[in-house]
Design a protein around this motif. Structure first.
Motif, PDB file in Angstrom:
ATOM      1  N   CYS A  38       2.773 -32.777 -22.615  1.00 23.38           N
ATOM      2  CA  CYS A  38       3.743 -32.152 -21.734  1.00 23.38           C
ATOM      3  C   CYS A  38       2.999 -31.495 -20.570  1.00 23.38           C
ATOM      4  O   CYS A  38       2.012 -30.789 -20.787  1.00 23.38           O
ATOM      5  N   PHE A  39       3.453 -31.756 -19.360  1.00 25.20           N
ATOM      6  CA  PHE A  39       2.833 -31.192 -18.165  1.00 25.20           C
ATOM      7  C   PHE A  39       3.924 -30.507 -17.352  1.00 25.20           C
ATOM      8  O   PHE A  39       5.002 -31.063 -17.165  1.00 25.20           O
ATOM      9  N   THR A  40       3.651 -29.297 -16.876  1.00 23.88           N
ATOM     10  CA  THR A  40       4.622 -28.529 -16.109  1.00 23.88           C
ATOM     11  C   THR A  40       4.114 -28.350 -14.682  1.00 23.88           C
ATOM     12  O   THR A  40       2.963 -27.944 -14.480  1.00 23.88           O
ATOM     13  N   PHE A  41       4.970 -28.651 -13.715  1.00 22.28           N
ATOM     14  CA  PHE A  41       4.618 -28.541 -12.307  1.00 22.28           C
ATOM     15  C   PHE A  41       5.637 -27.661 -11.604  1.00 22.28           C
ATOM     16  O   PHE A  41       6.814 -27.654 -11.957  1.00 22.28           O
ATOM     17  N   VAL A  42       5.185 -26.939 -10.585  1.00 16.59           N
ATOM     18  CA  VAL A  42       6.088 -26.051  -9.850  1.00 16.59           C
ATOM     19  C   VAL A  42       6.533 -26.662  -8.528  1.00 16.59           C
ATOM     20  O   VAL A  42       7.359 -26.076  -7.834  1.00 16.59           O
ATOM     21  N   SER A  43       6.009 -27.853  -8.192  1.00 12.47           N
ATOM     22  CA  SER A  43       6.437 -28.513  -6.960  1.00 12.47           C
ATOM     23  C   SER A  43       6.339 -30.023  -7.115  1.00 12.47           C
ATOM     24  O   SER A  43       5.561 -30.530  -7.921  1.00 12.47           O
ATOM     25  N   ARG A  44       7.131 -30.735  -6.316  1.00 13.20           N
ATOM     26  CA  ARG A  44       7.067 -32.199  -6.336  1.00 13.20           C
ATOM     27  C   ARG A  44       5.711 -32.713  -5.855  1.00 13.20           C
ATOM     28  O   ARG A  44       5.168 -33.641  -6.443  1.00 13.20           O
ATOM     29  N   PRO A  45       5.115 -32.134  -4.768  1.00 14.77           N
ATOM     30  CA  PRO A  45       3.794 -32.611  -4.348  1.00 14.77           C
ATOM     31  C   PRO A  45       2.743 -32.472  -5.454  1.00 14.77           C
ATOM     32  O   PRO A  45       1.891 -33.344  -5.621  1.00 14.77           O
ATOM     33  N   GLU A  46       2.810 -31.391  -6.229  1.00 11.82           N
ATOM     34  CA  GLU A  46       1.880 -31.197  -7.343  1.00 11.82           C
ATOM     35  C   GLU A  46       2.076 -32.291  -8.392  1.00 11.82           C
ATOM     36  O   GLU A  46       1.116 -32.869  -8.896  1.00 11.82           O
ATOM     37  N   MET A  47       3.340 -32.610  -8.697  1.00  8.52           N
ATOM     38  CA  MET A  47       3.630 -33.658  -9.671  1.00  8.52           C
ATOM     39  C   MET A  47       3.162 -35.016  -9.150  1.00  8.52           C
ATOM     40  O   MET A  47       2.580 -35.808  -9.891  1.00  8.52           O
ATOM     41  N   MET A  48       3.401 -35.299  -7.874  1.00  9.23           N
ATOM     42  CA  MET A  48       3.000 -36.585  -7.294  1.00  9.23           C
ATOM     43  C   MET A  48       1.480 -36.727  -7.299  1.00  9.23           C
ATOM     44  O   MET A  48       0.956 -37.805  -7.540  1.00  9.23           O
ATOM     45  N   HIS A  49       0.764 -35.643  -7.040  1.00  6.67           N
ATOM     46  CA  HIS A  49      -0.701 -35.674  -7.095  1.00  6.67           C
ATOM     47  C   HIS A  49      -1.157 -36.057  -8.505  1.00  6.67           C
ATOM     48  O   HIS A  49      -2.038 -36.898  -8.680  1.00  6.67           O
TER      49      HIS A  49
END
Length: 77
Positions: A38-49
């Motif tokens: 499970c990975f948690t991201f606070v922004s779409r750019p962070e997730m896309m990276h």
């Protein structure tokens, strides 16, 4: 209520989903080899990276279309 996106699913033991929980994006990577990560991201750019690094082009030589579909699914989240 969370909005859930299916990035890919080969069977009930191999899939990747994204849940949008307010401003937080939770990626669940389930595989028969590694179990659930499970990975948690606070922004779409962070997730896309993360997605670009997790699904690197050099790992999909000869299967470029498969990788393009995965990255496109992430962009639609």
């Amino acid at each position: 209520m969370f909005k859930k996106y299916e990035i890919f699913k080969t069977d009930k033991y191999n899939m990747l989903t994204v849940e949008v929980q307010g401003k937080t994006l939770v990626v669940r990577d389930i595989s028969d080899q590694w179990g659930e990560e499970c990975f948690t991201f606070v922004s779409r750019p962070e997730m896309m990276h993360w997605a670009e690094n997790r699904f690197r082009a050099d790992q999909y030589v000869g299967r470029e279309e498969e990788r393009e579909n995965i990255i496109r699914a992430f962009k639609e989240v």
